[in-house]
Write an enzyme that holds these catalytic residues in place. Structure first.
Site, PDB file in Angstrom:
ATOM      1  CG  HIS A 140      -1.876   1.097   1.293  1.00  0.00           C
ATOM      2  ND1 HIS A 140      -2.295   1.676   2.464  1.00  0.00           N
ATOM      3  CD2 HIS A 140      -2.505   1.795   0.304  1.00  0.00           C
ATOM      4  CE1 HIS A 140      -3.128   2.660   2.198  1.00  0.00           C
ATOM      5  NE2 HIS A 140      -3.265   2.751   0.897  1.00  0.00           N
ATOM      6  CG  ASN A 190      -6.044   4.503   4.131  1.00  0.00           C
ATOM      7  OD1 ASN A 190      -5.603   5.650   4.236  1.00  0.00           O
ATOM      8  ND2 ASN A 190      -6.063   3.857   2.986  1.00  0.00           N
TER       9      ASN A 190
HETATM   10  N1  3HC Z   1       3.296  14.700  -7.126  1.00  0.00           N
HETATM   11  C1  3HC Z   1       4.643  14.689  -7.146  1.00  0.00           C
HETATM   12  N2  3HC Z   1       5.393  15.500  -6.387  1.00  0.00           N
HETATM   13  C2  3HC Z   1       4.771  16.359  -5.577  1.00  0.00           C
HETATM   14  C3  3HC Z   1       3.351  16.427  -5.492  1.00  0.00           C
HETATM   15  C4  3HC Z   1       2.618  15.545  -6.320  1.00  0.00           C
HETATM   16  N3  3HC Z   1       1.276  15.522  -6.318  1.00  0.00           N
HETATM   17  N4  3HC Z   1       3.032  17.384  -4.592  1.00  0.00           N
HETATM   18  C5  3HC Z   1       4.171  17.893  -4.131  1.00  0.00           C
HETATM   19  N5  3HC Z   1       5.221  17.276  -4.710  1.00  0.00           N
HETATM   20  C6  3HC Z   1       6.637  17.541  -4.488  1.00  0.00           C
HETATM   21  C7  3HC Z   1       7.025  18.923  -4.935  1.00  0.00           C
HETATM   22  O1  3HC Z   1       7.387  18.950  -6.302  1.00  0.00           O
HETATM   23  C8  3HC Z   1       8.194  19.229  -4.028  1.00  0.00           C
HETATM   24  O2  3HC Z   1       9.358  18.601  -4.547  1.00  0.00           O
HETATM   25  P1  3HC Z   1      10.806  19.284  -4.438  1.00  0.00           P
HETATM   26  O3  3HC Z   1      11.156  19.239  -2.978  1.00  0.00           O
HETATM   27  O4  3HC Z   1      11.661  18.386  -5.279  1.00  0.00           O
HETATM   28  O5  3HC Z   1      10.662  20.664  -4.961  1.00  0.00           O
HETATM   29  C9  3HC Z   1       7.828  18.521  -2.704  1.00  0.00           C
HETATM   30  O6  3HC Z   1       6.871  17.521  -3.071  1.00  0.00           O
HETATM   31  C10 3HC Z   1       7.235  19.454  -1.681  1.00  0.00           C
HETATM   32  O7  3HC Z   1       6.113  20.083  -2.283  1.00  0.00           O
HETATM   33  P2  3HC Z   1       5.591  21.535  -1.954  1.00  0.00           P
HETATM   34  O8  3HC Z   1       6.724  22.360  -1.398  1.00  0.00           O
HETATM   35  O9  3HC Z   1       4.846  22.067  -3.124  1.00  0.00           O
HETATM   36  O10 3HC Z   1       4.456  21.325  -0.888  1.00  0.00           O
HETATM   37  P3  3HC Z   1       4.493  20.789   0.556  1.00  0.00           P
HETATM   38  O11 3HC Z   1       5.816  20.915   1.234  1.00  0.00           O
HETATM   39  O12 3HC Z   1       3.317  21.412   1.171  1.00  0.00           O
HETATM   40  O13 3HC Z   1       4.223  19.204   0.394  1.00  0.00           O
HETATM   41  C11 3HC Z   1       2.723  17.382   0.284  1.00  0.00           C
HETATM   42  C12 3HC Z   1       3.152  18.717  -0.350  1.00  0.00           C
HETATM   43  C13 3HC Z   1       3.879  16.401   0.252  1.00  0.00           C
HETATM   44  C14 3HC Z   1       1.564  16.848  -0.541  1.00  0.00           C
HETATM   45  C15 3HC Z   1       2.320  17.655   1.781  1.00  0.00           C
HETATM   46  O14 3HC Z   1       1.293  18.632   1.812  1.00  0.00           O
HETATM   47  C16 3HC Z   1       1.820  16.418   2.498  1.00  0.00           C
HETATM   48  O15 3HC Z   1       2.583  15.618   3.016  1.00  0.00           O
HETATM   49  N6  3HC Z   1       0.463  16.251   2.555  1.00  0.00           N
HETATM   50  C17 3HC Z   1      -0.156  15.087   3.188  1.00  0.00           C
HETATM   51  C18 3HC Z   1      -0.168  13.943   2.202  1.00  0.00           C
HETATM   52  C19 3HC Z   1      -0.801  12.714   2.785  1.00  0.00           C
HETATM   53  O16 3HC Z   1      -1.275  12.654   3.908  1.00  0.00           O
HETATM   54  N7  3HC Z   1      -0.821  11.657   1.973  1.00  0.00           N
HETATM   55  C20 3HC Z   1      -1.421  10.392   2.337  1.00  0.00           C
HETATM   56  C21 3HC Z   1      -2.826  10.347   1.839  1.00  0.00           C
HETATM   57  S1  3HC Z   1      -3.638   8.833   2.269  1.00  0.00           S
HETATM   58  C22 3HC Z   1      -3.262   7.799   1.000  1.00  0.00           C
HETATM   59  O17 3HC Z   1      -2.670   8.148   0.013  1.00  0.00           O
HETATM   60  C23 3HC Z   1      -3.716   6.374   1.167  1.00  0.00           C
HETATM   61  C24 3HC Z   1      -4.824   6.026   0.246  1.00  0.00           C
HETATM   62  O18 3HC Z   1      -5.051   4.635   0.327  1.00  0.00           O
HETATM   63  C25 3HC Z   1      -6.118   6.746   0.545  1.00  0.00           C
END
Ligand code: 3HC
Length: 284
Positions: A140, A190
């Site tokens: 996962h 989750n």
């Molecule tokens: N795809 C690829 N890379 C991404 C991205 C995406 N969608 N979003 C952000 N990034 C990269 C950026 O390019 C940046 O890379 P760099 O350091 O090389 O420049 C880095 O991540 C940091 O991005 P930002 O500075 O724009 O933004 P943040 O520091 O705010 O980080 C985030 C963005 C990583 C999405 C952060 O907000 C985060 O950790 N959010 C929570 C995510 C989370 O909880 N995910 C789990 C969801 S549950 C799940 O997936 C399970 C499923 O079964 C439901």
């Protein structure tokens, strides 16, 4: 068994991310989606991500040229016949997953491992639909796959230890820091994260605060990197709702009752970022 060639079934957000991290780790990857056009969209996304990596100095042009030689795409699952591991990332529906894995079992070589990126469903139940339940495991990933370091590895009750160890090794090779979880609805993340998003949707539904205030409150008050409703939009409200419904049915506990706000969004087709609208509007 040494894994050299990885198949990824499903080229949506998660499948494309899984393919990307496997390619970047040097695996040969066969990326398949039976819906025409989806793999092309995924490939365009990979090209864009790699162009950005070159621009930021995070990858060389040579490395990216090599990545492109490692990936092949198809809409025909028969093209998985020589892969060592298939990671499936298709729709979160038990019947669809069982049908897909039964077919994969018939196509793949006998020693190949089948893994599902299910968010919550029973690994044992999907495994039982295949001709190799001992070589079936949950793997996962988290969205965005390229950024999130975790992979949960979930053996079903008949998964062989060798299968589990092999995918733990693959997870480490692709730069992830895996955790092992026993089979149970939603595993670790989750089980905790989805009820949190569901409660945020209830708080919104009850009019206790605006969307922006709820997200701001959890970012500034609880140190979350993004708010729960922004997160639901990023994950896909349909996926979050499917997991809530699964928990509600599986545990038979009213604390997992899905929020009406999620149901209404899904009924309206407002699934989050992927449809341009969810709790927030992404069309502008
Ligand atoms: N795809 C690829 N890379 C991404 C991205 C995406 N969608 N979003 C952000 N990034 C990269 C950026 O390019 C940046 O890379 P760099 O350091 O090389 O420049 C880095 O991540 C940091 O991005 P930002 O500075 O724009 O933004 P943040 O520091 O705010 O980080 C985030 C963005 C990583 C999405 C952060 O907000 C985060 O950790 N959010 C929570 C995510 C989370 O909880 N995910 C789990 C969801 S549950 C799940 O997936 C399970 C499923 O079964 C439901």
């Amino acid at each position: 068994m040494e894994i050299k060639k990885v198949g990824v079934l499903g080229a949506g957000t998660m499948g494309a991310g899984i393919a990307q991290v496997c390619i970047q780790a040097g695996y040969n990857v066969v990326l398949i989606d039976i819906v025409p056009g989806i793999v092309d969209k995924a490939l365009a996304g990979l090209d864009k991500a790699w162009a950005k990596a070159i621009e930021k100095g995070k990858a060389t042009a040579e490395a990216v040229a090599n990545y492109k030689t490692l990936v092949t795409t198809s809409t025909d699952v028969n093209d998985f016949k020589d892969v060592d591991l298939v990671i499936e990332a298709i729709v979160e529906n038990i019947d669809v997953k069982k049908k897909a894995h039964k077919q994969l079992g018939e196509i793949c070589k006998p020693e190949a491992i089948l893994a599902s990126n299910t968010s919550a469903l029973s690994i044992t139940e999907i495994a039982a639909a295949t001709n190799r339940p001992d070589k079936f495991v949950g793997m996962h990933f988290f969205n965005p796959v390229v950024v999130m370091k975790l992979v949960e590895v979930i053996p079903g009750i008949v998964t062989a230890d060798e299968t589990t160890q092999t995918v733990l090794e693959v997870a480490r090779k692709i730069g992830k820091d895996p955790v092992l979880a026993k089979e149970s609805p939603g595993f670790i993340v989750n089980r905790i994260l989805v009820p949190y998003m569901n409660e945020a949707a209830n708080v919104y539904q009850e009019g206790i605060a605006t969307l922006e205030e709820i997200d701001k409150a959890m970012k500034l008050g609880a140190g979350m990197p993004m708010g729960p409703l922004e997160l639901a939009d990023m994950v896909g409200i349909d996926i979050v709702l499917a997991v809530c419904e699964f928990f509600y049915n599986e545990f038979g506990d009213s604390k997992y009752r899905p929020s009406l706000a999620f149901k209404q969004k899904v009924r309206a087709g407002h699934l989050g970022r992927k449809t341009g609208k969810g709790f927030y509007d992404y069309s502008k």
